[in-house]
Design a protein around this motif. Sequence first.
Motif, PDB file in Angstrom:
ATOM      1  N   THR A 149     -10.559   1.247   6.883  1.00 17.34           N
ATOM      2  CA  THR A 149      -9.210   1.671   6.485  1.00 17.34           C
ATOM      3  C   THR A 149      -8.992   3.177   6.515  1.00 17.34           C
ATOM      4  O   THR A 149      -7.926   3.654   6.931  1.00 17.34           O
ATOM      5  CB  THR A 149      -8.897   1.121   5.085  1.00 17.34           C
ATOM      6  OG1 THR A 149      -9.113  -0.303   5.082  1.00 17.34           O
ATOM      7  CG2 THR A 149      -7.482   1.424   4.673  1.00 17.34           C
ATOM      8  N   TYR A 172      -7.415   5.167   9.695  1.00 20.87           N
ATOM      9  CA  TYR A 172      -6.060   5.055  10.237  1.00 20.87           C
ATOM     10  C   TYR A 172      -5.154   6.222   9.890  1.00 20.87           C
ATOM     11  O   TYR A 172      -4.161   6.465  10.588  1.00 20.87           O
ATOM     12  CB  TYR A 172      -5.418   3.746   9.771  1.00 20.87           C
ATOM     13  CG  TYR A 172      -6.124   2.522  10.293  1.00 20.87           C
ATOM     14  CD1 TYR A 172      -6.143   2.250  11.661  1.00 20.87           C
ATOM     15  CD2 TYR A 172      -6.790   1.650   9.446  1.00 20.87           C
ATOM     16  CE1 TYR A 172      -6.801   1.134  12.158  1.00 20.87           C
ATOM     17  CE2 TYR A 172      -7.445   0.537   9.930  1.00 20.87           C
ATOM     18  CZ  TYR A 172      -7.447   0.276  11.287  1.00 20.87           C
ATOM     19  OH  TYR A 172      -8.111  -0.822  11.768  1.00 20.87           O
ATOM     20  N   GLU A 190     -10.187  -5.316   6.038  1.00 15.69           N
ATOM     21  CA  GLU A 190      -9.104  -4.348   6.212  1.00 15.69           C
ATOM     22  C   GLU A 190      -8.221  -4.346   4.961  1.00 15.69           C
ATOM     23  O   GLU A 190      -7.475  -5.292   4.702  1.00 15.69           O
ATOM     24  CB  GLU A 190      -8.284  -4.679   7.455  1.00 15.69           C
ATOM     25  CG  GLU A 190      -7.111  -3.749   7.683  1.00 15.69           C
ATOM     26  CD  GLU A 190      -7.474  -2.290   7.437  1.00 15.69           C
ATOM     27  OE1 GLU A 190      -6.918  -1.699   6.500  1.00 15.69           O
ATOM     28  OE2 GLU A 190      -8.326  -1.754   8.182  1.00 15.69           O
ATOM     29  N   THR A 239      -5.554  -2.763   4.002  1.00 14.11           N
ATOM     30  CA  THR A 239      -4.097  -2.774   4.079  1.00 14.11           C
ATOM     31  C   THR A 239      -3.542  -4.185   4.217  1.00 14.11           C
ATOM     32  O   THR A 239      -2.362  -4.419   3.916  1.00 14.11           O
ATOM     33  CB  THR A 239      -3.599  -1.914   5.246  1.00 14.11           C
ATOM     34  OG1 THR A 239      -4.126  -2.424   6.473  1.00 14.11           O
ATOM     35  CG2 THR A 239      -4.041  -0.463   5.078  1.00 14.11           C
ATOM     36  N   TYR A 288      -6.275   8.279   1.382  1.00  9.42           N
ATOM     37  CA  TYR A 288      -5.670   7.049   1.932  1.00  9.42           C
ATOM     38  C   TYR A 288      -6.554   5.845   1.600  1.00  9.42           C
ATOM     39  O   TYR A 288      -6.052   4.788   1.196  1.00  9.42           O
ATOM     40  CB  TYR A 288      -5.514   7.201   3.441  1.00  9.42           C
ATOM     41  CG  TYR A 288      -4.792   6.066   4.119  1.00  9.42           C
ATOM     42  CD1 TYR A 288      -3.414   5.922   4.005  1.00  9.42           C
ATOM     43  CD2 TYR A 288      -5.488   5.154   4.907  1.00  9.42           C
ATOM     44  CE1 TYR A 288      -2.749   4.884   4.653  1.00  9.42           C
ATOM     45  CE2 TYR A 288      -4.825   4.119   5.556  1.00  9.42           C
ATOM     46  CZ  TYR A 288      -3.451   3.991   5.425  1.00  9.42           C
ATOM     47  OH  TYR A 288      -2.795   2.965   6.063  1.00  9.42           O
ATOM     48  N   HIS A 317      -6.109   5.039  -2.078  1.00 11.12           N
ATOM     49  CA  HIS A 317      -4.822   4.364  -2.299  1.00 11.12           C
ATOM     50  C   HIS A 317      -4.925   2.877  -1.987  1.00 11.12           C
ATOM     51  O   HIS A 317      -4.499   2.027  -2.789  1.00 11.12           O
ATOM     52  CB  HIS A 317      -3.751   5.020  -1.426  1.00 11.12           C
ATOM     53  CG  HIS A 317      -2.429   4.338  -1.461  1.00 11.12           C
ATOM     54  ND1 HIS A 317      -1.557   4.458  -2.524  1.00 11.12           N
ATOM     55  CD2 HIS A 317      -1.820   3.508  -0.564  1.00 11.12           C
ATOM     56  CE1 HIS A 317      -0.472   3.749  -2.288  1.00 11.12           C
ATOM     57  NE2 HIS A 317      -0.604   3.165  -1.104  1.00 11.12           N
ATOM     58  N   TRP A 318      -5.514   2.559  -0.847  1.00 10.52           N
ATOM     59  CA  TRP A 318      -5.571   1.155  -0.457  1.00 10.52           C
ATOM     60  C   TRP A 318      -6.665   0.379  -1.185  1.00 10.52           C
ATOM     61  O   TRP A 318      -6.567  -0.839  -1.342  1.00 10.52           O
ATOM     62  CB  TRP A 318      -5.688   1.030   1.059  1.00 10.52           C
ATOM     63  CG  TRP A 318      -4.344   1.240   1.681  1.00 10.52           C
ATOM     64  CD1 TRP A 318      -3.914   2.333   2.369  1.00 10.52           C
ATOM     65  CD2 TRP A 318      -3.225   0.365   1.590  1.00 10.52           C
ATOM     66  NE1 TRP A 318      -2.595   2.188   2.724  1.00 10.52           N
ATOM     67  CE2 TRP A 318      -2.142   0.983   2.260  1.00 10.52           C
ATOM     68  CE3 TRP A 318      -3.023  -0.892   1.005  1.00 10.52           C
ATOM     69  CZ2 TRP A 318      -0.888   0.399   2.362  1.00 10.52           C
ATOM     70  CZ3 TRP A 318      -1.773  -1.483   1.106  1.00 10.52           C
ATOM     71  CH2 TRP A 318      -0.726  -0.854   1.776  1.00 10.52           C
ATOM     72  N   GLN A 354      -4.468  -0.474  -4.169  1.00 13.33           N
ATOM     73  CA  GLN A 354      -3.391  -1.405  -3.833  1.00 13.33           C
ATOM     74  C   GLN A 354      -3.911  -2.798  -3.501  1.00 13.33           C
ATOM     75  O   GLN A 354      -3.266  -3.801  -3.804  1.00 13.33           O
ATOM     76  CB  GLN A 354      -2.588  -0.865  -2.645  1.00 13.33           C
ATOM     77  CG  GLN A 354      -1.778   0.372  -2.938  1.00 13.33           C
ATOM     78  CD  GLN A 354      -0.667   0.117  -3.925  1.00 13.33           C
ATOM     79  OE1 GLN A 354      -0.693   0.589  -5.067  1.00 13.33           O
ATOM     80  NE2 GLN A 354       0.326  -0.650  -3.524  1.00 13.33           N
ATOM     81  N   SER A 355      -5.076  -2.847  -2.895  1.00 11.11           N
ATOM     82  CA  SER A 355      -5.647  -4.133  -2.474  1.00 11.11           C
ATOM     83  C   SER A 355      -6.309  -4.891  -3.621  1.00 11.11           C
ATOM     84  O   SER A 355      -6.552  -6.090  -3.517  1.00 11.11           O
ATOM     85  CB  SER A 355      -6.686  -3.904  -1.375  1.00 11.11           C
ATOM     86  OG  SER A 355      -7.816  -3.191  -1.895  1.00 11.11           O
TER      87      SER A 355
END
Length: 224
Positions: A37, A40, A73, A75, A104, A107-108, A111-112
Amino acid sequence: MRLLLTSAGIKNASIHDALVDLLGKPVGEANALCIPTAAYAMPGGVGSAWRFISGRSVISLCEVGWKSLGVLELTALPSLGEELWLPSVREADVLLAGGGDALYLCHWMRQSGLAELLPSLRETVYVGASAGSMVMAPSIGKDFSESYAWKPPTGDDGALGMVDFSIFPHLDHENLPDNAMANAQKWAAGIPRPGYAIDDETAIKVTDGSVEVVSEGHWKLFAP
């Protein structure tokens, strides 16, 4: 959770031996999930992610001979039911987080739901490289956060805080002049905690809160 925080992955025999020690078995008997991740959010990230997954990256994590290798992944996870991915994470022996943008990735991870899950994975080994290692710190340092094009919603340089030190990777790398020791010293002056500057032949092994540096290269610990 047991951690092996590297600059560029499994680059030498000492780091490999540390990985085997954390796993408690040979690499060839371990099931791994890789996390591309972070790549990206960087220029050329789509190609970087593919090279990481396919073992063609300068980061050596996916190609070291795992029994099995899957891709996690982050996201994609918020749009899926946990029943579709959580069992695979719980069954994995090791998670491999590659390089790119550490904020980044942070963050994910949040969020995940992976960040919340990580402390419960007590038998899992987490291996980070570059951003994948930096994300475990309380913060990455403004020198790094200000260099990233992607900006987190929080607007700061905070990360996951699963260790109590920060990491400056790729120390004195010949192709990364901004990672010189002088800049590592400047970075360390801006963080209120210990900071490890590590080259690509160095890793930090964390077991039950115990920290050990494993190196065939050079590194420096900066006091806060």
